[in-house]
Design an enzyme around this catalytic site. Structure first.
Site, PDB file in Angstrom:
ATOM      1  N   LEU A 139       0.859  -1.176   0.000  1.00 24.25           N
ATOM      2  CA  LEU A 139       0.000   0.000   0.000  1.00 24.25           C
ATOM      3  C   LEU A 139       0.896   1.227   0.000  1.00 24.25           C
ATOM      4  O   LEU A 139       1.960   1.230   0.629  1.00 24.25           O
ATOM      5  CB  LEU A 139      -0.892   0.036   1.252  1.00 24.25           C
ATOM      6  CG  LEU A 139      -2.015  -0.995   1.377  1.00 24.25           C
ATOM      7  CD1 LEU A 139      -2.745  -0.798   2.706  1.00 24.25           C
ATOM      8  CD2 LEU A 139      -2.992  -0.905   0.222  1.00 24.25           C
ATOM      9  N   ASP A 140       0.467   2.282  -0.699  1.00 23.90           N
ATOM     10  CA  ASP A 140       1.201   3.543  -0.634  1.00 23.90           C
ATOM     11  C   ASP A 140       1.315   3.989   0.816  1.00 23.90           C
ATOM     12  O   ASP A 140       0.446   3.679   1.644  1.00 23.90           O
ATOM     13  CB  ASP A 140       0.464   4.637  -1.413  1.00 23.90           C
ATOM     14  CG  ASP A 140       0.388   4.349  -2.898  1.00 23.90           C
ATOM     15  OD1 ASP A 140       1.178   3.520  -3.383  1.00 23.90           O
ATOM     16  OD2 ASP A 140      -0.468   4.962  -3.564  1.00 23.90           O
ATOM     17  N   ARG A 141       2.332   4.771   1.106  1.00 26.03           N
ATOM     18  CA  ARG A 141       2.516   5.265   2.473  1.00 26.03           C
ATOM     19  C   ARG A 141       1.274   6.000   2.986  1.00 26.03           C
ATOM     20  O   ARG A 141       0.868   5.819   4.137  1.00 26.03           O
ATOM     21  CB  ARG A 141       3.730   6.214   2.524  1.00 26.03           C
ATOM     22  CG  ARG A 141       4.061   6.697   3.933  1.00 26.03           C
ATOM     23  CD  ARG A 141       5.185   7.698   3.921  1.00 26.03           C
ATOM     24  NE  ARG A 141       4.777   8.927   3.247  1.00 26.03           N
ATOM     25  CZ  ARG A 141       5.573   9.971   3.060  1.00 26.03           C
ATOM     26  NH1 ARG A 141       6.841   9.911   3.455  1.00 26.03           N
ATOM     27  NH2 ARG A 141       5.135  11.047   2.447  1.00 26.03           N
ATOM     28  N   THR A 190      -1.845   5.705   1.932  1.00 25.55           N
ATOM     29  CA  THR A 190      -3.077   4.917   1.871  1.00 25.55           C
ATOM     30  C   THR A 190      -3.234   4.114   3.149  1.00 25.55           C
ATOM     31  O   THR A 190      -2.281   3.505   3.633  1.00 25.55           O
ATOM     32  CB  THR A 190      -3.044   3.965   0.661  1.00 25.55           C
ATOM     33  OG1 THR A 190      -2.894   4.734  -0.531  1.00 25.55           O
ATOM     34  CG2 THR A 190      -4.338   3.164   0.575  1.00 25.55           C
ATOM     35  N   HIS A 192       0.651   4.122  -7.294  1.00 25.14           N
ATOM     36  CA  HIS A 192      -0.348   5.204  -7.216  1.00 25.14           C
ATOM     37  C   HIS A 192      -1.485   5.030  -8.220  1.00 25.14           C
ATOM     38  O   HIS A 192      -2.108   6.005  -8.647  1.00 25.14           O
ATOM     39  CB  HIS A 192       0.311   6.574  -7.447  1.00 25.14           C
ATOM     40  CG  HIS A 192       1.365   6.919  -6.459  1.00 25.14           C
ATOM     41  ND1 HIS A 192       2.212   8.015  -6.612  1.00 25.14           N
ATOM     42  CD2 HIS A 192       1.745   6.323  -5.297  1.00 25.14           C
ATOM     43  CE1 HIS A 192       3.051   8.073  -5.604  1.00 25.14           C
ATOM     44  NE2 HIS A 192       2.795   7.050  -4.780  1.00 25.14           N
TER      45      HIS A 192
END
Length: 312
Positions: free
Chosen positions: A136-138, A140, A237
């Site tokens: 997961l993105d930081r 998110t 992303h």
């Protein structure tokens, strides 16, 4: 030590044992080699056999496997609370807060969710590597899954490739959509001279996002939409880039948003993107596991009270 058990079916009948172990238990050649030199490592009906053994219908196969390493690898145990959504002997599922990486990386060697998990394993006395299944993105938040052993990790990765492993996201975005459902199939690539930012780029990698508009709010003269998203690809992303490309940037997105009025997210702190639901098969038993995790920190009921809900 992990024991894998299998009853020989008609499909496996007459096949060489090594091929059966590879195909139906998912073990690598190295793992099979380690097991066969272990006392009781590979048995048929309780008797140790060679990997050249020819399997017979109804026989009971058992393989004992072990981890290659008995430490937490390069992940340094860190501090911080864990919100555990599910755990068994092979898998642990966590609720990742927004704003922290899911795994150590540049500039975040000791403060990621993986570091917290490493500390949890040490506290429990489990000699387990930290194995993230996906990322997961930081910024998110939401569901993050980790495997507790290498076979579970390999099988879960195969489930992702086969579409058995499914993760669904909830996005709060700007604007009002004209259709309730849609699909965005636009390639995504890096922006030259940008370290993190991506864009829709015909020379980029293929990316596929499916979405469904769940609710639309009119708040202080501005529309916002709550959107469910499922991605068939896992580009960096991806949802953020695709939504911004459509003209509906995710609320609170400082990279791809176009607010520019100071307070990017008027409702809560952070990014309006959350991994809300995951479904997969338990890597050994095959049992279907479904985990749902609503973004409590979004205070959706308050948002609903603020605005008029509009149906598409």
């Amino acid at each position: 030590m992990k024991q894998l058990k299998l009853i020989i079916t008609e499909e496996m009948n007459g096949q060489v044992l090594e091929k059966v172990i590879k195909k139906y238990l998912g073990l690598s050649k190295k793992q099979i080699s380690q097991a066969k030199f272990r006392s009781g490592g590979i048995t048929i009906n309780g008797n140790q056999v060679r990997t050249t053994y020819v399997c017979q219908l109804g026989e009971k196969l058992r393989v004992c496997v072990d981890e290659d390493r008995e430490d937490t690898g390069k992940v340094v145990p860190g501090t911080g609370a864990l919100d555990i959504l599910y755990e068994d002997e092979d898998v642990i599922v966590l609720d990742k807060p927004g704003g922290i990486p899911c795994h150590p990386g540049r500039g975040h060697y000791e403060d990621s969710l993986g570091n917290r998990l490493a500390a949890y394993f040490v506290e429990k006395g489990e000699h387990t590597l930290v194995r993230p299944v996906g990322r997961l993105d930081r910024d998110t938040s939401g569901i993050m899954l980790y495997a507790k052993n290498q076979i579970a990790a390999a099988r879960l990765c195969l489930q992702k490739q086969d579409g058995v492993f499914q993760k669904e996201y909830l996005a709060l975005v700007e604007g009002c959509f004209h259709t309730k459902t849609g699909q965005i199939k636009m390639p995504i690539g890096k922006i030259p001279e940008e370290k993190m930012k991506m864009c829709v780029n015909e020379k980029g990698k293929s990316a596929d996002t499916q979405y469904e508009v769940l609710e639309t709010f009119l708040i202080e003269g501005k529309f916002y939409s709550l959107v469910g998203c499922r991605i068939a690809t896992g580009r960096t992303h991806q949802i953020r880039v695709h939504m911004a490309w459509m003209g509906h940037p995710v609320v609170g997105d400082v990279l791809y948003g176009h607010d520019g009025e100071g307070q990017v997210n008027p409702f809560f702190t952070g990014l309006g993107l959350h991994a809300e639901r995951v479904s997969f098969q338990q890597p050994y038993t095959g049992k279907k596991i479904v985990i749902e995790n609503v973004p409590k920190h979004w205070f959706l009921e308050d948002i609903r009270k603020k605005g008029l809900t509009r149906q598409i």
